[in-house]
Design a protein around this motif. Structure first.
Motif, mmCIF file in Angstrom:
data_model
loop_
_atom_site.group_PDB
_atom_site.id
_atom_site.type_symbol
_atom_site.label_atom_id
_atom_site.label_comp_id
_atom_site.label_asym_id
_atom_site.label_seq_id
_atom_site.Cartn_x
_atom_site.Cartn_y
_atom_site.Cartn_z
ATOM 1 N N UNK A 199 0.813 -1.228 0.000
ATOM 2 C CA UNK A 199 0.000 0.000 0.000
ATOM 3 C C UNK A 199 0.837 1.263 0.000
ATOM 4 N N UNK A 200 1.956 1.232 0.720
ATOM 5 C CA UNK A 200 2.795 2.410 0.818
ATOM 6 C C UNK A 200 3.484 2.700 -0.506
ATOM 7 N N UNK A 201 3.630 1.681 -1.344
ATOM 8 C CA UNK A 201 4.332 1.865 -2.608
ATOM 9 C C UNK A 201 3.430 2.404 -3.713
ATOM 10 N N UNK A 202 2.126 2.440 -3.470
ATOM 11 C CA UNK A 202 1.222 2.989 -4.486
ATOM 12 C C UNK A 202 1.074 4.490 -4.238
ATOM 13 N N UNK A 203 1.403 5.307 -5.240
ATOM 14 C CA UNK A 203 1.340 6.753 -5.021
ATOM 15 C C UNK A 203 0.000 7.198 -4.433
ATOM 16 N N UNK A 204 0.057 8.109 -3.474
ATOM 17 C CA UNK A 204 -1.157 8.559 -2.787
ATOM 18 C C UNK A 204 -2.221 9.035 -3.756
ATOM 19 N N UNK A 205 -1.784 9.812 -4.754
ATOM 20 C CA UNK A 205 -2.755 10.365 -5.696
ATOM 21 C C UNK A 205 -3.504 9.227 -6.393
ATOM 22 N N UNK A 206 -2.785 8.133 -6.669
ATOM 23 C CA UNK A 206 -3.409 7.007 -7.364
ATOM 24 C C UNK A 206 -4.271 6.192 -6.396
ATOM 25 N N UNK A 207 -3.747 5.946 -5.202
ATOM 26 C CA UNK A 207 -4.536 5.124 -4.280
ATOM 27 C C UNK A 207 -5.815 5.861 -3.873
ATOM 28 N N UNK A 208 -5.747 7.191 -3.778
ATOM 29 C CA UNK A 208 -6.962 7.931 -3.451
ATOM 30 C C UNK A 208 -8.005 7.749 -4.547
ATOM 31 N N UNK A 209 -7.557 7.786 -5.792
ATOM 32 C CA UNK A 209 -8.506 7.578 -6.895
ATOM 33 C C UNK A 209 -9.096 6.172 -6.818
ATOM 34 N N UNK A 210 -8.234 5.185 -6.513
ATOM 35 C CA UNK A 210 -8.709 3.806 -6.419
ATOM 36 C C UNK A 210 -9.768 3.660 -5.335
ATOM 37 N N UNK A 211 -9.501 4.296 -4.187
ATOM 38 C CA UNK A 211 -10.479 4.186 -3.100
ATOM 39 C C UNK A 211 -11.779 4.866 -3.476
ATOM 40 N N UNK A 212 -11.691 5.951 -4.199
ATOM 41 C CA UNK A 212 -12.928 6.605 -4.632
ATOM 42 C C UNK A 212 -13.740 5.639 -5.501
ATOM 43 N N UNK A 213 -13.018 4.952 -6.352
ATOM 44 C CA UNK A 213 -13.700 3.978 -7.210
ATOM 45 C C UNK A 213 -14.265 2.835 -6.371
#
Lengths: 424, 411, 276
Positions: free
Chosen positions: B225-239
């Motif tokens: 989880x820490x290796x996934x860029x925040x900007x990307x993981x935030x988008x993923x969680x929104x999805x």
């Protein structure tokens, strides 16, 4: 002088850390070679155009057409972020540093007056006079939005207006006719949404934008008839947002969420923009044949949007920049762009031209033509973005049941007064 | 063992000082300057540090040009006497433009020049408006009837007055309900997420510290989880939280945790909880990594001694492991708190501050002020306010957890 | 082997559950990346395997969207940052942990203090600086990254250096070691877990950074991974298939790096490398 001190200071920093010195040597080399490529294009004047990619390929088509049309100027398209907020952040940071890296800039119509007021844009009136163009040749609402202190700062690459996207295979021909005409009220729209929910495999009758963001102000602008009927409009809007015929996640929906619901066949009607329609393709579940552009209730109006071309006040090649702006907003380039991108020209002559209609049946459609007749602007005030933010908070608080209608109406009225907006 | 530093050792910290000076101090001081001015990037008269009255030369040239050009267009509609008067005005304007042609920036000019410009502005306004407002043209529609007053107003704005406001921004800040509400949201987010991250991070660290088969894979997986860029993981969680297509919302709904699939992001509390879950998921590995490193410094001999004493696993953990890890825990908590107090990407993408501004944090507020509204002055005041809050939190940490990290004593 | 008790079994279940929750969102990213856009918003939304799996998304992000180039940029930037931050931070942390000087406490507090400011206020001034010096769109972006990661690196190393028994250092000094040699030969190996942990954290912070990279390296050919992925959307469409494919792709290099270095985090004193 300041620059020298800074450079010396940084040079010291580099020397102190050996490894950084190594790193910078390597990168300096490749950075330079990039710059050389840019300037080695012969005698031509090289200018840059800063614009996001809207996914239609129209940007590239425009640039190619311009570069092929003459041999004095070469324009290079610098692609900005396709996320609107990020794009603005990149743009504002660059402009406020006094940078001339972008000669021509593409801006959302609601940013122009802010950017113009800060002195980052070159007024275009004089260039227009020399070229024999008049502001009257362009969409009036857009010209109004691009004017600050009696000076015109940008010309429309294309205009956009709110429009209702309707599933023609679900809605009956009679109802469709009403929707296309625009001759109905929001109450009628809500009744119709309730009526068609569930038909043809759909889950929802209507999708609007009610997330806390700029789009919320556009929607409310329409439901409240340009903020003349604040209470009634807001109550109806909330009723629709909370109703069974809209998605439960309505309060967090932006344009793309509605497009997803429409293209996957889960929604009957969608309040979108004129440029929405290019999202329906042969590969989507719902194709372009199943969609008809209609008009929002004409009692409320249709919010005007669009993207504007302006010249950076710090540009070293303003004449060349103007040539490109002229070509893209009123010349052949405008036609190229609007044909490729299925967009509505802001140049009136092009917007009514048969040539455009041949390849762009969206603009030709009655729904879009009717929408264009009832366009309204967002509140035209100085520092619009501040007002918009205040409105978003006030309205979204009401929509999410954290405030009563009366206090919200007072709050909205106070905000509009504070920023000097006179509803007409 | 603490020794006095000599010049030789001072060389070791020079790089650090230079970096912090150039890339942190300089921006921070600039930002503090902004907060003392009504600095706005959406108005030429405000986008600079103007302590005294100044003159915007380039705008003056531009505005004068416009005055003449508007007059040219409207002159044709006037009678001869007025045409002569307007031409005289135009000549005056041109003369004035030539006189001040070499001032191309916003700069200081002498008092007499300042007076001259102010008088000139007043004079041409009177003379022009006398013609435009004259009764004899009541039925005439001048092309620039509306533009003229606007451009004359703009001409007045070429005299830039001081935008130094002292502490006004801070006084407004203290009275700004939105700021205090945002302090509350930010604190809530920080406290809850850091608390869970610490507990779970400690568990993860203890797992990662085992020497079982395949531990390398487990350690790597734990850090995903820490290796996934925040900007990307935030988008993923929104999805994944989406009310129509989101798998996490779907599972929570099926488990009966939420009423409808969409309710996660629809209420301020739900949205805050969603953001906290996403943040815990994302940054627990960070915490775990720091704590794991802290576990390593504990001498294994101590564990052996404890097991001879007959302490159980749990007893050993509380009596030996935790106390010895205190410096690492302190650093991990401190930096995680500082980070999550500045949370921006995650909430901007998940909620944009909504619903009803219920999840707006200080970073989002200041970002909106600075970048969307170009209000650098007040936006910077919010940033400084935020700094004060974080500083207080850091101070409390050091008091509670012991300040031995910075004191002169060594372990 | 000892017989497994109930406690051990409980631990095992906990570990598996924990790892599952940790990995699940990433798994979902991978699952989604093999779906077509129609599947992502259609009947197959929750399906583990699409009826017609596709690798179109991977092809698009690799060949059309230049994600590989973004990975290259980010790897170079993150590696440079890690190397010089680790060196700078370890030198400073050593001095702060071991020597007494005027303003020492102040220095430590300042280091902490600068990391309390949100990154957005750094953007304007640093952009101006980079513009004046012609450093936009270059690897120079590693310099401001250093300042974002330096404070935590210094603090982490400080705590670890303090745990190194002072007697070892005394012995080294007796043998005539210079401060540099003492740091390199004595302190470094013992404090290795802390140093590697801080290096990995620095690497990933630089890898994740968004705001500075968005403004300083805005040119497409210089874009970093997060900026490139976040731009796989426009006003009307978020290309979830491509975003997830890109996210899955870019996670691989970081995982390889973590896999290579994970052993170093758990060594030092615990592994018995040092005997007092």
């Amino acid at each position: 002088m300041k620059r020298k001190i800074l450079a010396a200071f940084l040079a010291a920093a580099m020397g102190a850390t050996l490894i950084v010195g190594c790193g910078s040597n390597g990168s300096g080399g490749s950075g330079d070679s990039g710059a050389d490529e840019g300037s080695s294009s012969g005698e031509k004047v090289h200018i840059t155009w800063y614009s996001a990619d809207n996914g239609s390929g129209a940007q590239q088509a425009l640039v190619d057409a311009f570069n092929a049309s003459q041999d004095k100027i070469e324009v290079e398209w610098i692609e900005g972020s396709s996320k609107s907020d990020d794009f603005k952040q990149q743009l504002m940071t660059s402009l406020s540093a006094g940078s001339d890296e972008y000669d021509v800039i593409l801006m959302d119509c609601c940013w122009v007056s802010d950017i113009a007021a800060s002195g980052y844009l070159e007024p275009v009136d004089e260039y227009m006079m020399d070229a024999g163009l008049s502001a009257a040749d362009f969409n009036p609402g857009t010209i109004q939005a691009n004017t600050y202190s009696a000076k015109l700062y940008a010309l429309p690459l294309y205009v956009d207006c709110a429009s209702l996207c309707v599933r023609n295979d679900i809605v009956s021909p009679e109802d469709l006719e009403v929707l296309v005409s625009g001759d109905y009220t929001y109450r009628d729209l809500m009744d119709m949404a309730a009526k068609y929910t569930g038909q043809g495999g759909t889950q929802y009758g209507l999708a609007v934008q009610a997330n806390q963001y700029e789009g919320l102000v556009c929607n409310v602008n329409e439901w409240t008839s340009n903020f003349t009927n604040i209470k009634g409009g807001l109550e109806e809007f909330k009723e629709a947002v909370k109703a069974d015929y809209t998605s439960d996640k309505q309060l967090s929906m932006i344009e793309s969420d509605g497009v997803d619901l429409m293209t996957s066949g889960q929604c009957v009607m969608y309040r979108g923009w004129g440029s929405t329609y290019s999202n329906f393709t042969d590969e989507t579940e719902v194709g372009p044949d199943q969609i008809t552009p209609a008009c929002l209730p004409n009692s409320g109006g249709s919010t005007l949007g669009g993207w504007e071309m302006g010249i950076n006040a710090n540009s070293a090649q303003k004449e060349a920049a103007w040539e490109f702006v002229k070509y893209a907003t009123s010349g052949e380039g405008n036609m190229v762009f609007c044909k490729t991108g299925n967009s509505i020209p802001g140049y009136t002559k092009n917007a009514e031209s048969e040539e455009l209609f041949e390849s762009n049946d969206i603009v030709e459609s009655d729904g879009i033509q009717n929408s264009l007749k009832i366009t309204i602007s967002r509140p035209t005030v100085e520092r619009y973005n501040e007002l918009s933010d205040g409105l978003q908070v006030a309205i979204h608080t009401y929509l999410s049941d954290e405030a009563e209608i009366d206090e919200t109406v007072t709050e909205v009225e106070n905000l509009l007064n504070e920023y000097g907006f006179q509803p007409q | 063992m603490v020794k006095r530093m000599t010049l030789k050792q001072f060389v070791f910290i020079i790089p650090l000082l230079v970096f912090i000076g150039v890339f942190s101090f300089y921006p921070i001081i600039t930002s503090f300057m902004y907060s003392l001015f009504d600095y706005r990037n959406n108005d030429q008269s405000y986008n600079g540090f103007f302590i005294s009255e100044q003159f915007n030369g380039s705008l003056f040239q531009e505005d004068c040009k416009y005055v003449n050009y508007f007059l040219d267009a409207d002159k044709m509609l006037m009678d001869e006497a007025d045409q002569a008067e307007i031409s005289a005005v135009q000549e005056d304007v041109t003369a004035m433009m030539e006189k001040y042609a070499d001032i191309t920036d916003t700069e200081k000019i002498s008092d007499s020049q300042m007076t001259e410009i102010k008088e000139f502005n007043r004079d041409i306004r009177e003379r022009i408006m006398a013609v435009y407002d004259s009764d004899k043209y009541a039925g005439v529609e001048f092309y620039n009837a509306e533009n003229m007053p606007a451009i004359l107003d703009n001409l007045d704005s070429t005299i830039v007055t001081s935008n130094f406001v002292g502490l006004t921004n801070y006084i407004n800040l203290a009275k700004d309900g939105r700021f205090w509400a945002d302090v509350g949201h930010t604190l809530l987010f920080t406290v809850v997420s850091v608390f869970f991250e610490f507990i779970l991070g400690l568990c993860l660290a203890l797992i990662m510290n085992q020497s079982i088969r395949g531990i390398g894979a487990i350690r790597t997986m734990g850090l995903i989880p820490w290796a996934i860029p925040t900007a990307v993981s935030a988008m993923m969680w929104k999805y994944m939280y989406d009310g129509d297509f989101g798998v996490v919302a779907h599972i929570f709904n099926k488990l009966g945790l939420i009423d409808t699939q969409a309710s996660m992001l629809m209420t301020p509390d739900g949205a805050m909880a969603s953001a906290i879950i996403a943040d815990i998921w994302k940054t627990t590995p960070y915490m775990a990594l720091l704590l794991l490193a802290g576990l390593q410094v504990i001498d294994s001999g101590l564990y052996e001694a404890a097991s001879i004493d007959g302490s159980g696993k749990v007893g050993t953990f509380f009596r030996i492991t935790l106390p010895l890890m205190k410096p690492s825990i302190m650093v991990a908590l401190l930096f995680r708190t500082l980070d999550s107090f500045r949370v921006f990407d995650l909430l901007t993408i998940l909620t944009g501050g909504g619903p009803g501004n219920g999840t707006e944090t200080l970073s989002i507020y200041s970002n909106k002020l600075i970048f969307s509204q170009s209000n650098y002055g007040y936006g910077s005041a919010v940033v400084i306010g935020m700094f004060v809050c974080v500083a207080i939190i850091a101070f409390i940490y050091m008091k509670v957890l012991g300040a031995d990290v910075i004191s002169d004593k060594t372990a | 082997m000892k017989k497994k008790t109930a406690f051990d079994w409980a631990c095992l279940v906990f570990i598996i559950l924990f790892l599952f929750i940790t990995v699940f969102p990433f798994l979902w990213i991978v699952i989604t990346s093999f779906k077509t856009d129609a599947d992502i918003h259609g009947a197959a939304t929750y399906a583990l395997l699409s009826a017609h799996p596709t690798i179109e998304n991977y092809i698009a992000v690799i060949f059309d969207k230049g994600v590989l180039n973004a990975i290259k940029n980010s790897l170079i930037i993150a590696a440079l940052t890690t190397v010089y931050v680790t060196i700078t931070a370890s030198m400073s942390a050593y001095i702060i942990a071991r020597f007494r000087f005027k303003g020492r406490t102040l220095l430590v507090v300042i280091i902490l203090g600068v990391s309390m400011f949100p990154q957005m206020i750094l953007i304007g001034p640093i952009f101006n600086m980079f513009y004046q010096l012609g450093w936009l769109n270059s690897y120079m972006i590693t310099l401001p990254y250093g300042c974002i990661t330096l404070p935590s690196a210094v603090w982490i190393m400080m705590t670890h250096f303090r745990q190194v028994p002072a007697s070892l250092e005394e012995a080294a000094k007796m043998d005539g070691c210079s401060p540099w040699k003492t740091l390199w030969k004595i302190i470094f190996p013992i404090a290795a877990p802390g140093i590697f942990a801080s290096a990995i954290l620095t690497f990933i912070s630089a890898w994740n950074e968004y705001l500075l990279s968005l403004t300083l390296n805005s040119d497409v050919s210089w874009m970093s991974v997060p900026v490139r992925i976040a731009s796989l959307q426009n006003e009307y469409t978020i290309y979830w298939g491509q975003i997830t494919a890109a996210a899955a792709l870019v996670t691989i290099p970081t995982l390889i790096i973590v896999l290579l270095f994970q052993k170093q985090i758990v060594s030092g004193i615990a592994s018995g490398g040092v005997k007092e």
